[in-house]
Design an enzyme around this catalytic site. Structure first.
Site: not given
Ligand code: NDP
Length: 311
Positions: A53, A97, A120
């Site tokens: 990412k 994460q 997200d």
């Protein structure tokens, strides 16, 4: 007729080149979107995801920051970190994460992320926006699946879509997105009876169950479109030889690397029966990161104003 392969790498590249053009416009207004990725501990898969990412941000020219609190971090420390990122104007996207260590209350941490920076798309506010078709940030993998279908010209309206899997991050949101595109949607899960028969009704079958190669030819209506979300690592020779029988190149890849990836659809069966399908790797996976980039740019535009101003 051989099945059409829906190449996720090409679609990702298209999206990234569109984003580059948008970034130039934003930069001409002095705005550089920024993403903060929070990674706790040393989970190898999480480390790879976060590295990819950050790399994608760098390749695109986004500002990025990796924050790595110690494995012993408390919920309160994580909440303080998220609050700080919420405050910082140059950070447009916050990515926590998962999984977090067991002592951390993951739900509280995710709930603390400002929905305007929730790239997200996991925050209940953004999920509510999705349900009610209000503008918001949509989870990356489901959004990527819709991009694949639309950019490949696969008709959705009026078609039967079957989604196998009902997770909050893939199954449910992709089912809602398909519904909003006027598909007739069925959601299946581990308690669904006669799963293969239900799946066979699909014009568009989304396999998001996390079971290696479980979607075999009896699940696939000939000519239908199969979107394979699964990312399963095979590290046992017997599994690789059974699933990839007749594909010596894959077996050789396994011998060299010690593991290979397989989706939730059986690779031989999907190629033989589907009209179009996403391969694994190289199908849905590349879109997930592209949509994270897209969400970060969108979050910057919506929050800080851009060519179209805040909406
Ligand atoms: P989850 O484990 O959270 O959810 C799996 C879902 O599949 C559950 O709803 C479960 O049902 C259902 N399921 C499991 N086994 C069966 C079965 N035998 N029959 C029918 N339904 C079943 O997984 P995720 O949604 O997070 O991920 C799904 C897959 O997608 C995984 O392989 C994951 O690695 C992959 N993935 C890939 C991404 C990408 O970028 N390509 C991104 C995210 C995920 P129930 O609810 O009843 O338990």
């Amino acid at each position: 007729m051989p099945a059409r392969i829906l190449n996720g790498n090409l679609i990702r590249d298209q999206i990234l080149s569109e984003l580059r053009a948008e970034l130039e416009t934003l930069e001409s207004r002095g705005l550089r979107p920024g993403l903060a990725a929070v990674l706790v501990g040393h989970n190898p898969a999480s480390e790879i995801y976060v590295r990819n990412k950050i790399k994608a941000c760098q390749a695109l020219g986004l500002y990025s920051e990796k924050i790595a609190p110690p494995e012993s971090v408390s919920t309160e420390d994580m909440l303080a970190l998220v609050a700080e990122l919420n405050r910082r104007d140059e950070i447009d996207g916050i990515l926590v994460q998962l999984p977090l260590p067991p002592q951390v209350d993951s739900k509280r941490v995710l709930l603390a992320v400002d929905p305007a920076k929730d790239v997200d798309g996991f925050h209940p506010t953004n999920l509510g926006c999705l349900v009610t078709q209000r503008p918001g940030l949509v989870a990356c993998t489901p959004a990527g699946i819709l991009e694949i279908l639309k950019r490949s010209g696969i008709p959705i309206a009026g078609r039967r879509a079957v989604v196998i899997g009902r997770s909050d991050i893939v199954g449910k949101p992709v089912a809602l997105l398909l519904l909003h595109e006027n598909a007739t949607v069925t959601i299946c899960h581990s308690k669904t009876q006669d799963l293969a028969a239900v799946a066979r009704e699909a014009d568009i079958l989304v396999a998001a169950l996390g079971r290696p190669a479980m979607v075999t030819r009896d699940f696939i209506r000939p000519g239908s479109t199969v979107i394979d979300v699964g990312m399963n690592r095979l590290d046992q020779a017997a599994d690789v030889e059974r699933i990839f029988a007749g594909q010596p190149a894959k077996i050789e890849e396994f011998r060299q690397k010690g593991a290979v990836l397989v989706g939730d659809a059986h690779p031989g069966d999907v190629a033989a029966c589907a009209g179009a399908y996403t391969p694994v790797p190289g199908g849905v996976g590349p879109l997930t990161i592209a949509m994270l980039m897209s969400n970060t740019v969108k979050a910057a535009r919506l929050r800080r104003g851009g060519p179209h101003g805040p909406r």
